[in-house]
Design a protein around this motif. Structure first.
Motif, mmCIF file in Angstrom:
data_model
loop_
_atom_site.group_PDB
_atom_site.id
_atom_site.type_symbol
_atom_site.label_atom_id
_atom_site.label_comp_id
_atom_site.label_asym_id
_atom_site.label_seq_id
_atom_site.Cartn_x
_atom_site.Cartn_y
_atom_site.Cartn_z
ATOM 1 N N THR A 41 -78.734 -19.970 52.415
ATOM 2 C CA THR A 41 -77.683 -19.362 51.607
ATOM 3 C C THR A 41 -76.723 -20.392 51.028
ATOM 4 N N CYS A 42 -76.859 -21.652 51.442
ATOM 5 C CA CYS A 42 -75.938 -22.659 50.906
ATOM 6 C C CYS A 42 -76.676 -23.668 50.037
ATOM 7 N N ARG A 65 -83.150 -17.289 61.160
ATOM 8 C CA ARG A 65 -83.682 -15.950 60.947
ATOM 9 C C ARG A 65 -83.944 -15.812 59.455
ATOM 10 N N LEU A 66 -85.014 -15.107 59.121
ATOM 11 C CA LEU A 66 -85.341 -14.892 57.711
ATOM 12 C C LEU A 66 -84.784 -13.549 57.259
ATOM 13 N N MET A 67 -84.065 -13.584 56.187
ATOM 14 C CA MET A 67 -83.425 -12.372 55.686
ATOM 15 C C MET A 67 -83.823 -12.173 54.226
ATOM 16 N N VAL A 82 -81.341 -17.979 57.385
ATOM 17 C CA VAL A 82 -79.951 -17.902 57.809
ATOM 18 C C VAL A 82 -79.870 -18.399 59.239
ATOM 19 N N ARG A 83 -78.922 -19.281 59.501
ATOM 20 C CA ARG A 83 -78.713 -19.761 60.864
ATOM 21 C C ARG A 83 -78.247 -18.616 61.749
#
Ligand SMILES: [Zn+2]
Length: 110
Positions: A41-42, A65-67, A82-83
Motif C-alpha cells: 500500500t505504500c 497478508r494479501l488483501m 499488507v503488513r
C-alpha cells in the motif's frame, strides 16, 4: 521466390520495451526459490513466499497478508500485500511470510 522455399513466416517482431510478458515464474535472485511479488500500500514491492504459514511459525516482522485492493467494483481489481501489525493474529491464523524470512543463498552455507 521466397515463398517457394518455405520462408513464409513473418519477420520477427522488434523487441517491444513495453512488452511486459513474463512467462517465467519469479524466483529470488539470491537463492532461486519461487517467490510472489506483490505491491504494497505504500508503493513498494515485496517478495513473499508462495505459501501461507501459521502465524506462530512466522516472526512478527515477516508477517504479511494479501488483501484485495478496495475498489467500487464488486470484483477485486488487484491484490496488495499488507503488513500484519497492531493486532496479534491467532497462532493458527495463516499469514504469508516474507521471502526474506526463508531466503538462504546457496553460497551462504558454511
Ligand atoms: Zn531468496
Amino acid at each position: 521466390m521466397a515463398v517457394a522455399d518455405g520462408a513464409t513466416a513473418p519477420p520477427r517482431p522488434e523487441h517491444d520495451p513495453d512488452d511486459v510478458t513474463w512467462i517465467e515464474p519469479p524466483v529470488c535472485p539470491e537463492c532461486g526459490a519461487l517467490i510472489r511479488i506483490y505491491p504494497t500500500t505504500c508503493d513498494r514491492w515485496v517478495s513473499l513466499a508462495p505459501m501461507e504459514l501459521p502465524a506462530k511459525d512466522v516472526p512478527e516482522a515477516f508477517r504479511w497478508r494479501l488483501m484485495p485492493l478496495p475498489t467500487r467494483s464488486p470484483i477485486p481489481a488487484d491484490i496488495v500485500a499488507v503488513r500484519v501489525r497492531g493486532i496479534d493474529p491467532l497462532p493458527s491464523e495463516p499469514v504469508v511470510p516474507a521471502h526474506s524470512m526463508m531466503c538462504v543463498p546457496e553460497w551462504g552455507e558454511p
